[in-house]
Write a protein that holds these residues in place. Structure first.
Motif, PDB file in Angstrom:
ATOM      1  N   ASN A 101       0.816  -1.229   0.000  1.00 49.99           N
ATOM      2  CA  ASN A 101       0.000   0.000   0.000  1.00 49.99           C
ATOM      3  C   ASN A 101       0.844   1.270   0.000  1.00 49.99           C
ATOM      4  N   LEU A 102       1.875   1.259  -0.816  1.00 50.47           N
ATOM      5  CA  LEU A 102       2.754   2.423  -0.948  1.00 50.47           C
ATOM      6  C   LEU A 102       2.725   2.973  -2.370  1.00 50.47           C
ATOM      7  N   TYR A 103       1.587   2.742  -3.062  1.00 49.86           N
ATOM      8  CA  TYR A 103       1.525   3.098  -4.480  1.00 49.86           C
ATOM      9  C   TYR A 103       0.266   3.900  -4.813  1.00 49.86           C
ATOM     10  N   GLY A 104      -0.223   4.690  -3.865  1.00 52.48           N
ATOM     11  CA  GLY A 104      -1.386   5.532  -4.111  1.00 52.48           C
ATOM     12  C   GLY A 104      -2.688   4.768  -4.034  1.00 52.48           C
ATOM     13  N   LYS A 105      -3.791   5.521  -3.998  1.00 51.67           N
ATOM     14  CA  LYS A 105      -5.111   4.904  -3.837  1.00 51.67           C
ATOM     15  C   LYS A 105      -5.847   4.729  -5.158  1.00 51.67           C
ATOM     16  N   ASP A 106      -5.367   5.371  -6.231  1.00 56.43           N
ATOM     17  CA  ASP A 106      -6.046   5.229  -7.526  1.00 56.43           C
ATOM     18  C   ASP A 106      -5.040   5.484  -8.649  1.00 56.43           C
ATOM     19  N   LEU A 107      -5.529   5.422  -9.883  1.00 53.16           N
ATOM     20  CA  LEU A 107      -4.652   5.542 -11.046  1.00 53.16           C
ATOM     21  C   LEU A 107      -3.988   6.911 -11.133  1.00 53.16           C
ATOM     22  N   LYS A 108      -4.726   7.952 -10.758  1.00 58.26           N
ATOM     23  CA  LYS A 108      -4.147   9.297 -10.829  1.00 58.26           C
ATOM     24  C   LYS A 108      -2.979   9.440  -9.855  1.00 58.26           C
ATOM     25  N   GLU A 109      -3.177   8.948  -8.633  1.00 52.57           N
ATOM     26  CA  GLU A 109      -2.081   9.039  -7.659  1.00 52.57           C
ATOM     27  C   GLU A 109      -0.898   8.196  -8.113  1.00 52.57           C
ATOM     28  N   ARG A 110      -1.188   7.041  -8.681  1.00 56.08           N
ATOM     29  CA  ARG A 110      -0.100   6.184  -9.156  1.00 56.08           C
ATOM     30  C   ARG A 110       0.669   6.854 -10.288  1.00 56.08           C
ATOM     31  N   ALA A 111      -0.045   7.546 -11.168  1.00 61.51           N
ATOM     32  CA  ALA A 111       0.624   8.259 -12.263  1.00 61.51           C
ATOM     33  C   ALA A 111       1.566   9.334 -11.722  1.00 61.51           C
ATOM     34  N   TYR A 116       7.102  11.205 -10.447  1.00 58.69           N
ATOM     35  CA  TYR A 116       8.112  11.678  -9.505  1.00 58.69           C
ATOM     36  C   TYR A 116       9.281  10.689  -9.407  1.00 58.69           C
ATOM     37  N   VAL A 117       8.955   9.409  -9.349  1.00 55.55           N
ATOM     38  CA  VAL A 117      10.002   8.400  -9.198  1.00 55.55           C
ATOM     39  C   VAL A 117      10.892   8.351 -10.432  1.00 55.55           C
ATOM     40  N   GLU A 118      10.316   8.530 -11.609  1.00 51.18           N
ATOM     41  CA  GLU A 118      11.138   8.534 -12.823  1.00 51.18           C
ATOM     42  C   GLU A 118      12.102   9.717 -12.825  1.00 51.18           C
ATOM     43  N   GLY A 119      11.660  10.854 -12.324  1.00 55.49           N
ATOM     44  CA  GLY A 119      12.564  11.994 -12.197  1.00 55.49           C
ATOM     45  C   GLY A 119      13.713  11.696 -11.252  1.00 55.49           C
ATOM     46  N   VAL A 170       2.256  12.703  -2.392  1.00 56.03           N
ATOM     47  CA  VAL A 170       1.012  12.339  -3.089  1.00 56.03           C
ATOM     48  C   VAL A 170      -0.046  11.872  -2.092  1.00 56.03           C
ATOM     49  N   GLY A 171      -1.232  12.464  -2.176  1.00 56.90           N
ATOM     50  CA  GLY A 171      -2.372  11.979  -1.410  1.00 56.90           C
ATOM     51  C   GLY A 171      -2.269  12.145   0.089  1.00 56.90           C
ATOM     52  N   ASN A 172      -1.324  12.940   0.545  1.00 52.27           N
ATOM     53  CA  ASN A 172      -1.119  13.183   1.978  1.00 52.27           C
ATOM     54  C   ASN A 172      -0.974  11.896   2.777  1.00 52.27           C
ATOM     55  N   ARG A 173      -0.340  10.897   2.152  1.00 51.10           N
ATOM     56  CA  ARG A 173       0.010   9.689   2.893  1.00 51.10           C
ATOM     57  C   ARG A 173       1.295   9.116   2.307  1.00 51.10           C
ATOM     58  N   LEU A 174       1.970   8.313   3.099  1.00 48.75           N
ATOM     59  CA  LEU A 174       3.262   7.771   2.700  1.00 48.75           C
ATOM     60  C   LEU A 174       3.137   6.927   1.436  1.00 48.75           C
TER      61      LEU A 174
END
Length: 243
Positions: A101-111, A116-119, A170-174
């Motif tokens: 559960n470290l990958y956002g809650k939906d597709l937008k957060e994951r994008a 950010y990670v690619e940067g 992102v999403g105000n969570r880790l």
């Protein structure tokens, strides 16, 4: 009065006790250094997952993994996890982040996390390659690293944190984005502690993530976090990977 015949019920045999098969600890196959495995170590540690490491000590160790058909693309990092032998760093990180559960809650957060990670990966690539250059060229590479850090990447992440005023990217969570960014900050400050001086929100994020119990434990001496790469470590890597 005639009573109906009594039906004798055959006792059912007791059910076999169900056993839960516990997955073993992930096993990380790599050399004893940071390289492309360190981000995986950070993410597992932040998720509170204990892991084992199987270090490659020679080129022959790497050849054996290849000859045994355990490396899909003939290269490491390789992580044994949940019955799989995963290669390709990004695929491994994506799986761990999704599982914990470290990958956002939906597709937008994951994008956003992916962006950010690619940067961060672009900047981290300069760090990884830095010590592969001859000493005379390392000076120029270090100058390039500092320039890109302070003029391109750190301002971008500072702007993200400022734009929403929240504690995390992102999403105000880790998420994995926070963990990878803090790892990157630590790595860069080893070259120059002043690199974050003009970025108060990044400094605050580093403090916040560093105080999370799992991360705090990983940052302590004696953990599985690897020290800054030096020429001895790189010589060993050259021997193993034959470059």
């Amino acid at each position: 009065m005639i009573l109906p015949p009594v039906r004798l019920l055959r006792a059912r045999p007791p059910r076999k006790q169900e056993t839960t098969i516990m997955a073993g600890k992930p096993k990380l196959h790599y050399y004893n250094g940071r390289g492309r495995m360190e981000a995986i170590r950070w993410l597992l540690a932040a998720a509170g997952v204990e892991f084992e490491e199987i270090f490659l000590e020679s080129a022959e160790d790497l050849d054996k993994l290849r000859n045994d058909g355990r490396l899909m693309f003939q290269q490491v990092p390789m992580v044994e996890i949940d019955g799989m032998e995963l290669v390709q760093t990004r695929a491994i990180l994506n799986y761990i982040a999704s599982k914990h559960n470290l990958y956002g809650k939906d597709l937008k957060e994951r994008a956003l996390i992916d962006m950010y990670v690619e940067g961060m990966a672009d900047l981290n690539e300069i760090i990884i390659m830095l010590l592969t250059y001859p000493p005379a060229e390392q000076v120029n590479q270090l100058a390039l690293l500092k320039e890109k850090t302070t003029n391109r990447y750190f301002p971008a992440f500072e702007k993200v944190l400022k734009s929403h005023g929240q504690d995390y990217l992102v999403g105000n969570r880790l998420s994995r984005a926070d963990i990878h960014l803090v790892e990157l900050i630590y790595n860069l400050e080893e070259f120059d502690p002043s690199l974050t001086a003009s970025f108060p929100l990044l400094k605050a994020l580093k403090t916040r993530i560093s105080n999370l119990p799992n991360v705090k434990k990983f940052l302590q001496p004696g953990s599985q976090r690897k020290p800054h790469e030096d020429m001895k470590t790189m010589d060993k890597a050259r021997e193993i990977f034959r470059f």
